[in-house]
Design a protein around this motif. Structure first.
Motif, PDB file in Angstrom:
ATOM      1  N   ASN A 114      52.394  35.716 -24.128  1.00 10.87           N
ATOM      2  CA  ASN A 114      51.725  34.527 -23.601  1.00 10.87           C
ATOM      3  C   ASN A 114      52.223  33.236 -24.252  1.00 10.87           C
ATOM      4  OD1 ASN A 114      49.746  33.583 -21.763  1.00 10.87           O
ATOM      5  ND2 ASN A 114      48.364  33.195 -23.449  1.00 10.87           N
ATOM      6  N   LYS A 115      53.104  33.366 -25.254  1.00 11.02           N
ATOM      7  CA  LYS A 115      53.654  32.228 -26.006  1.00 11.02           C
ATOM      8  C   LYS A 115      52.542  31.377 -26.635  1.00 11.02           C
ATOM      9  CE  LYS A 115      57.784  31.931 -23.156  1.00 11.02           C
ATOM     10  NZ  LYS A 115      57.471  32.846 -22.085  1.00 11.02           N
ATOM     11  N   SER A 116      51.584  32.045 -27.271  1.00 13.23           N
ATOM     12  CA  SER A 116      50.489  31.342 -27.928  1.00 13.23           C
ATOM     13  C   SER A 116      50.359  31.809 -29.371  1.00 13.23           C
ATOM     14  CB  SER A 116      49.178  31.583 -27.175  1.00 13.23           C
ATOM     15  OG  SER A 116      48.818  32.940 -27.243  1.00 13.23           O
ATOM     16  N   ARG A 118      48.471  35.992 -34.622  1.00 14.92           N
ATOM     17  CA  ARG A 118      49.877  35.596 -34.693  1.00 14.92           C
ATOM     18  C   ARG A 118      49.946  34.149 -35.169  1.00 14.92           C
ATOM     19  NH1 ARG A 118      53.636  33.530 -30.076  1.00 14.92           N
ATOM     20  NH2 ARG A 118      55.650  33.767 -31.033  1.00 14.92           N
ATOM     21  N   LYS A 150      50.079  37.869 -27.539  1.00 13.77           N
ATOM     22  CA  LYS A 150      50.289  36.467 -27.895  1.00 13.77           C
ATOM     23  C   LYS A 150      51.756  36.092 -27.777  1.00 13.77           C
ATOM     24  CE  LYS A 150      46.216  35.277 -30.392  1.00 13.77           C
ATOM     25  NZ  LYS A 150      45.728  34.495 -29.286  1.00 13.77           N
ATOM     26  N   ILE A 151      52.648  36.993 -28.154  1.00 12.23           N
ATOM     27  CA  ILE A 151      54.086  36.744 -28.009  1.00 12.23           C
ATOM     28  C   ILE A 151      54.427  36.594 -26.529  1.00 12.23           C
ATOM     29  CG2 ILE A 151      56.378  37.768 -28.289  1.00 12.23           C
ATOM     30  CD1 ILE A 151      55.231  39.107 -30.867  1.00 12.23           C
TER      31      ILE A 151
END
Length: 41
Positions: free
Chosen positions: A15-17, A22, A12-13
């Motif tokens: 993929n910036k989501s 997260r 997620k980090i």
């Protein structure tokens, strides 16, 4: 598992989501952390 896996925190980090793994910072938590520049006279 890893950077490409969106089900993990690292993925997620990468993929910036945000999501359940997260959680994004909520407005309430961000507002409570912001006022640290108070000065006592």
């Amino acid at each position: 598992m890893g950077r490409g896996d969106v089900k993990t925190k690292r993925g997620k980090i990468f993929n910036k989501s945000f999501g359940k793994t997260r959680p994004a910072r909520t407005r309430k938590a961000a507002a409570a952390a912001a006022p640290k520049a108070e000065k006592k006279a």
